[in-house]
Design a protein around this motif. Structure first.
Motif, PDB file in Angstrom:
ATOM      1  N   ALA A  20       0.872  -1.185   0.000  1.00  0.00           N
ATOM      2  CA  ALA A  20       0.000   0.000   0.000  1.00  0.00           C
ATOM      3  C   ALA A  20       0.901   1.226   0.000  1.00  0.00           C
ATOM      4  CB  ALA A  20      -0.891   0.002   1.238  1.00  0.00           C
ATOM      5  N   ALA A  21       0.682   2.118  -0.962  1.00  0.00           N
ATOM      6  CA  ALA A  21       1.435   3.382  -1.022  1.00  0.00           C
ATOM      7  C   ALA A  21       0.451   4.476  -0.628  1.00  0.00           C
ATOM      8  CB  ALA A  21       1.977   3.608  -2.429  1.00  0.00           C
ATOM      9  N   VAL A  22       0.605   4.987   0.598  1.00  0.00           N
ATOM     10  CA  VAL A  22      -0.425   5.851   1.179  1.00  0.00           C
ATOM     11  C   VAL A  22       0.033   7.298   1.259  1.00  0.00           C
ATOM     12  CG1 VAL A  22      -1.753   6.334   3.282  1.00  0.00           C
ATOM     13  CG2 VAL A  22      -1.416   3.967   2.533  1.00  0.00           C
ATOM     14  N   SER A  23      -0.762   8.181   0.639  1.00  0.00           N
ATOM     15  CA  SER A  23      -0.546   9.615   0.770  1.00  0.00           C
ATOM     16  C   SER A  23      -1.863  10.211   1.262  1.00  0.00           C
ATOM     17  CB  SER A  23      -0.180  10.195  -0.608  1.00  0.00           C
ATOM     18  OG  SER A  23       0.204  11.535  -0.479  1.00  0.00           O
ATOM     19  N   GLY A  24      -1.795  11.236   2.084  1.00  0.00           N
ATOM     20  CA  GLY A  24      -3.016  11.894   2.556  1.00  0.00           C
ATOM     21  C   GLY A  24      -3.840  10.992   3.466  1.00  0.00           C
ATOM     22  N   TYR A  25      -5.170  11.146   3.357  1.00  0.00           N
ATOM     23  CA  TYR A  25      -6.056  10.446   4.288  1.00  0.00           C
ATOM     24  C   TYR A  25      -6.161   8.944   4.018  1.00  0.00           C
ATOM     25  CZ  TYR A  25      -7.671  15.155   5.395  1.00  0.00           C
ATOM     26  OH  TYR A  25      -7.734  16.463   5.789  1.00  0.00           O
ATOM     27  N   ALA A  26      -5.969   8.163   5.071  1.00  0.00           N
ATOM     28  CA  ALA A  26      -6.296   6.722   5.035  1.00  0.00           C
ATOM     29  C   ALA A  26      -7.156   6.519   6.275  1.00  0.00           C
ATOM     30  CB  ALA A  26      -5.036   5.873   5.081  1.00  0.00           C
ATOM     31  N   LEU A  27      -8.453   6.681   6.087  1.00  0.00           N
ATOM     32  CA  LEU A  27      -9.368   6.723   7.235  1.00  0.00           C
ATOM     33  C   LEU A  27     -10.386   5.589   7.156  1.00  0.00           C
ATOM     34  CD1 LEU A  27     -10.115  10.565   7.235  1.00  0.00           C
ATOM     35  CD2 LEU A  27      -8.320   9.333   8.488  1.00  0.00           C
ATOM     36  N   GLY A  28     -10.807   5.111   8.313  1.00  0.00           N
ATOM     37  CA  GLY A  28     -11.841   4.079   8.346  1.00  0.00           C
ATOM     38  C   GLY A  28     -11.460   2.911   7.445  1.00  0.00           C
ATOM     39  N   GLY A  29     -12.339   2.604   6.488  1.00  0.00           N
ATOM     40  CA  GLY A  29     -12.073   1.524   5.549  1.00  0.00           C
ATOM     41  C   GLY A  29     -10.805   1.762   4.739  1.00  0.00           C
ATOM     42  N   GLY A  30     -10.379   3.014   4.603  1.00  0.00           N
ATOM     43  CA  GLY A  30      -9.134   3.325   3.885  1.00  0.00           C
ATOM     44  C   GLY A  30      -7.924   2.838   4.671  1.00  0.00           C
ATOM     45  N   CYS A  31      -7.929   3.093   5.970  1.00  0.00           N
ATOM     46  CA  CYS A  31      -6.849   2.605   6.833  1.00  0.00           C
ATOM     47  C   CYS A  31      -6.886   1.078   6.865  1.00  0.00           C
ATOM     48  CB  CYS A  31      -7.049   3.191   8.242  1.00  0.00           C
ATOM     49  SG  CYS A  31      -5.715   2.820   9.384  1.00  0.00           S
ATOM     50  N   GLU A  32      -8.092   0.541   6.925  1.00  0.00           N
ATOM     51  CA  GLU A  32      -8.237  -0.924   6.973  1.00  0.00           C
ATOM     52  C   GLU A  32      -7.769  -1.566   5.671  1.00  0.00           C
ATOM     53  OE1 GLU A  32     -12.362  -0.327   8.137  1.00  0.00           O
ATOM     54  OE2 GLU A  32     -12.009  -1.534   9.922  1.00  0.00           O
ATOM     55  N   MET A  33      -8.060  -0.902   4.548  1.00  0.00           N
ATOM     56  CA  MET A  33      -7.618  -1.424   3.248  1.00  0.00           C
ATOM     57  C   MET A  33      -6.088  -1.431   3.186  1.00  0.00           C
ATOM     58  SD  MET A  33      -8.491  -2.544   0.288  1.00  0.00           S
ATOM     59  CE  MET A  33     -10.234  -2.178   0.123  1.00  0.00           C
ATOM     60  N   ALA A  34      -5.466  -0.349   3.679  1.00  0.00           N
ATOM     61  CA  ALA A  34      -3.991  -0.287   3.682  1.00  0.00           C
ATOM     62  C   ALA A  34      -3.434  -1.412   4.556  1.00  0.00           C
ATOM     63  CB  ALA A  34      -3.531   1.080   4.186  1.00  0.00           C
ATOM     64  N   MET A  35      -4.097  -1.662   5.701  1.00  0.00           N
ATOM     65  CA  MET A  35      -3.600  -2.711   6.606  1.00  0.00           C
ATOM     66  C   MET A  35      -3.796  -4.118   6.035  1.00  0.00           C
ATOM     67  SD  MET A  35      -4.394  -1.403  10.474  1.00  0.00           S
ATOM     68  CE  MET A  35      -6.150  -1.166  10.309  1.00  0.00           C
ATOM     69  N   MET A  36      -4.743  -4.261   5.098  1.00  0.00           N
ATOM     70  CA  MET A  36      -4.939  -5.577   4.468  1.00  0.00           C
ATOM     71  C   MET A  36      -3.799  -5.903   3.506  1.00  0.00           C
ATOM     72  SD  MET A  36      -8.861  -5.960   3.370  1.00  0.00           S
ATOM     73  CE  MET A  36      -9.827  -4.602   3.952  1.00  0.00           C
ATOM     74  N   CYS A  37      -3.087  -4.848   3.051  1.00  0.00           N
ATOM     75  CA  CYS A  37      -1.947  -5.086   2.154  1.00  0.00           C
ATOM     76  C   CYS A  37      -0.802  -5.671   2.978  1.00  0.00           C
ATOM     77  CB  CYS A  37      -1.536  -3.770   1.491  1.00  0.00           C
ATOM     78  SG  CYS A  37      -2.853  -3.076   0.461  1.00  0.00           S
ATOM     79  N   ASP A  38       0.287  -6.077   2.296  1.00  0.00           N
ATOM     80  CA  ASP A  38       1.354  -6.769   3.029  1.00  0.00           C
ATOM     81  C   ASP A  38       2.242  -5.810   3.804  1.00  0.00           C
ATOM     82  OD1 ASP A  38       0.533  -9.350   2.319  1.00  0.00           O
ATOM     83  OD2 ASP A  38       1.240  -8.950   0.297  1.00  0.00           O
ATOM     84  N   PHE A  39       2.485  -4.638   3.257  1.00  0.00           N
ATOM     85  CA  PHE A  39       3.091  -3.584   4.071  1.00  0.00           C
ATOM     86  C   PHE A  39       2.737  -2.227   3.492  1.00  0.00           C
ATOM     87  CE2 PHE A  39       6.557  -4.839   1.212  1.00  0.00           C
ATOM     88  CZ  PHE A  39       7.212  -3.661   0.858  1.00  0.00           C
ATOM     89  N   ILE A  40       2.961  -1.204   4.335  1.00  0.00           N
ATOM     90  CA  ILE A  40       2.530   0.141   3.954  1.00  0.00           C
ATOM     91  C   ILE A  40       3.758   1.051   3.848  1.00  0.00           C
ATOM     92  CG2 ILE A  40       1.153   2.160   4.637  1.00  0.00           C
ATOM     93  CD1 ILE A  40      -0.555   0.264   6.393  1.00  0.00           C
ATOM     94  N   ILE A  41       3.884   1.709   2.693  1.00  0.00           N
ATOM     95  CA  ILE A  41       4.856   2.793   2.565  1.00  0.00           C
ATOM     96  C   ILE A  41       4.026   4.079   2.567  1.00  0.00           C
ATOM     97  CG2 ILE A  41       6.615   3.860   1.098  1.00  0.00           C
ATOM     98  CD1 ILE A  41       7.339   1.108   0.053  1.00  0.00           C
ATOM     99  N   ALA A  42       4.383   4.994   3.467  1.00  0.00           N
ATOM    100  CA  ALA A  42       3.569   6.209   3.624  1.00  0.00           C
ATOM    101  C   ALA A  42       4.334   7.423   3.132  1.00  0.00           C
ATOM    102  CB  ALA A  42       3.204   6.400   5.089  1.00  0.00           C
TER     103      ALA A  42
END
Ligand code: CO8
Length: 258
Positions: free
Chosen positions: A100-122
């Protein structure tokens, strides 16, 4: 397949899937979730793809499930249609690594979707949160469970009970994300990480993913046994012979996924 709410680009063995509902900060409506699951399945089945990167826009990875779409639903409806239940199962079934390549808001289901990935680069602008409590609900697809395993009980309670957002620096310090990069370099860095993974034996990368994920389900002894068995099984592959021979011959390994 033609998608309307996501953009998929396959290049150099990496599938880049971009959530694309800019007017709603990539809120996860049923069309987007359905298209995303299809795109993930297609990437998993595509021999040209060896790693997947999931991203959003600079302003929002995703600001959560689509509140407009779900606000009028009844208990009977969400129970009967198993709202969001299938998404978790479909993402968990993907065997290739997903970043998950996360910029800006990762809220609610967005944060959960990022956490479902194998790792997060923010990116340094990322903001993570489980603000569902402000809507009179709780997190529905990992925000009370996966987040607690990532950041521990105290921070998870803090985020789930106050609804406050965590910035990128705090997220890295807490173990939610693996690294933080400048916003402008997010896609470049995530793609470079994906390409590094793509260079490995795909068999080995899939086995490593499976073994790490088992650590969530098993006791330490069971997990160690599972890991050892998978480690032993790698000696049945040509890629183990090639990887070790290449080291001894001081050359780059040429993995063939065999
Ligand atoms: N759903 C629907 N529309 C949204 C959402 C959302 N989650 N978030 C933002 N939007 C829309 C806004 O309504 C607005 O649309 P319009 O211009 O038509 O009014 C547009 O996006 C821009 O948003 P804002 O004007 O609010 O932008 P700001 O920069 O002022 O604020 C925020 C940005 C802070 C992100 C704010 O939009 C916000 O708080 N959004 C809601 C965040 C939230 O509560 N998320 C949790 C949703 S519940 C949930 O996710 C349950 C999880 C279930 C599992 C999901 C499985 C995948």
């Amino acid at each position: 397949m033609a998608f309307e709410t996501i953009i998929v680009d396959v290049e150099d063995h990496v599938a880049l899937i971009k959530l694309n509902r800019p007017d709603a900060l990539n809120a996860l409506n049923s069309q987007l979730l359905s298209e995303l699951c299809t795109a993930l399945d297609e990437a998993d089945a595509n021999d040209k793809v060896r790693c997947i990167v999931l991203t959003g826009s600079e302003k929002a990875f995703a600001a959560g499930a689509d509140i407009k779409e779900m606000s009028e639903k009844t208990y009977v409806e969400v129970f009967t249609e198993n709202l969001f239940g299938e998404v978790g199962d479909r993402v968990a079934a993907i065997r290739k690594p997903i970043i998950a390549a996360v910029s800006g808001y990762a809220l609610g289901g967005g944060c959960e979707m990022a956490m479902m990935c194998d790792f997060i680069i923010a990116s340094d602008t990322a903001k993570f949160g489980q603000p569902e409590i402000n809507l009179g609900v709780i997190a529905g697809i990992g925000g009370t469970q996966r987040l607690t395993r990532f950041v521990g009980k105290s921070k998870s309670m803090d985020m789930n009970l106050t609804g406050r957002f965590m910035n990128a620096e705090e997220a890295e310090r807490s173990g939610l994300v693996s690294r933080v990069v400048p916003a402008k370099k997010l896609i470049e860095e995530a793609t470079a990480a994906a390409q590094k993974i793509a260079e490995k034996s795909q068999l080995t990368a899939m086995a490593a993913k499976e073994a790490v994920n088992r650590s969530y389900e098993l006791t330490l002894n069971e997990g160690l046994l599972f890991e050892r068995r998978v480690f032993h099984s790698m000696f049945a592959t040509e890629d183990q012979k090639e990887g070790m021979a290449a080291f001894l011959e001081k050359r780059e390994a040429q993995f063939r996924d065999k």
